[in-house]
Design an enzyme around this catalytic site. Structure first.
Site: not given
Ligand code: NAD
Length: 220
Positions: A70-71, A96-97, A130-131, A134
């Site tokens: 999801g990243t 991505a979503n 969005h908030h 973002k």
């Molecule tokens: P966040 O910042 O709240 O959490 C990210 C977490 O990942 C943090 O705790 C950070 O310390 C940790 N982290 C960063 N790099 C790391 C690594 N190399 N190894 C392990 N942990 C690591 O962000 P979030 O809102 O939870 O979003 C995380 C990711 O998911 C982002 O890339 C965001 O764009 C994506 N996202 C995807 C969706 C989807 O539906 N695909 C939805 C929301 C967010």
């Protein structure tokens, strides 16, 4: 089903909240700097950051995990991640979503574009809200909608704590027709990610959420 959470931030925690109800047990929570120990998980859900995605994918596959990715922001590494997964007997699903509602909305928007195309009196527009934290504007989802409806412009409003609203509208001199997807929070992403985890378990190959949605539609 045993799952590992890679990235224990807002999304990792939202997934954990819903995991039990989705028949999943969290056996590992791996945040930045922690060892990639997957605790015997069957599926690893990666919601972390783009840096290190290759190493994480490789380790997860080597540990026998299928992957939900999801990243966002790892387009550059994508061919290599695909190669790693396809060179193994494991599977990965990326999006991505992960909100199922957004993907159904995308299909509705695509159908609407076809429906309105012959009627020149209808002008198409779109916008997203969005908030204020973002960073990207327009959102990746807005870009996906814009591509589906062939509309180049999407004004983005960043305000307060709105989780995410996307609207497509068709306006004529006599009426307006609006299609809106309004997320209420992160639960839509988390529920979709858990659904994807069940779907990818034991399914070798590299997939996107479109494959999951398409399969569900074919089954009806
Ligand atoms: P966040 O910042 O709240 O959490 C990210 C977490 O990942 C943090 O705790 C950070 O310390 C940790 N982290 C960063 N790099 C790391 C690594 N190399 N190894 C392990 N942990 C690591 O962000 P979030 O809102 O939870 O979003 C995380 C990711 O998911 C982002 O890339 C965001 O764009 C994506 N996202 C995807 C969706 C989807 O539906 N695909 C939805 C929301 C967010």
């Amino acid at each position: 089903m045993k799952i590992a959470l890679v990235g224990y931030g807002k999304m990792g925690r939202a997934i954990e909240q819903l995991a039990q109800g989705a028949g999943c047990t969290v056996v590992a929570r791996i945040d930045r700097g922690a060892p990639l120990a997957f605790g015997g998980a069957e599926v690893c859900l990666d919601f972390a950051s783009a840096e290190g995605i290759l190493q994480r994918a490789e380790s997860a596959v080597r540990a026998g995990c299928d992957l939900v990715i999801g990243t966002t922001g790892w387009e550059r590494e994508r061919p290599e991640v695909e190669r790693i997964v396809q060179g193994s007997d494991r599977g990965a699903i990326a999006a991505a979503n992960f909100s199922l509602g957004v993907h159904l909305f995308l299909r509705l928007a695509e159908q609407a574009a076809l429906l309105f195309r012959p009627f020149a009196e209808y002008d198409v527009g779109m916008y997203e809200l969005h908030h204020r934290h973002k960073r990207d504007a327009p959102s990746g989802t807005a870009l996906a909608i814009a591509a589906k409806i062939g509309h180049p412009d999407c004004p983005a409003v960043r305000c307060g704590s709105i989780p995410g609203t996307h609207t497509v509208l068709y306006d004529s001199p006599v009426d307006t027709i609006e299609l809106t997807h309004r997320a209420r929070g992160r639960d839509g992403f988390a529920a979709g990610a858990l659904q994807a985890a069940r779907w990818i378990a034991g399914r070798p190959g590299f997939f996107t959420i479109d494959d999951l949605v398409e399969e569900a539609l074919q089954c009806t």
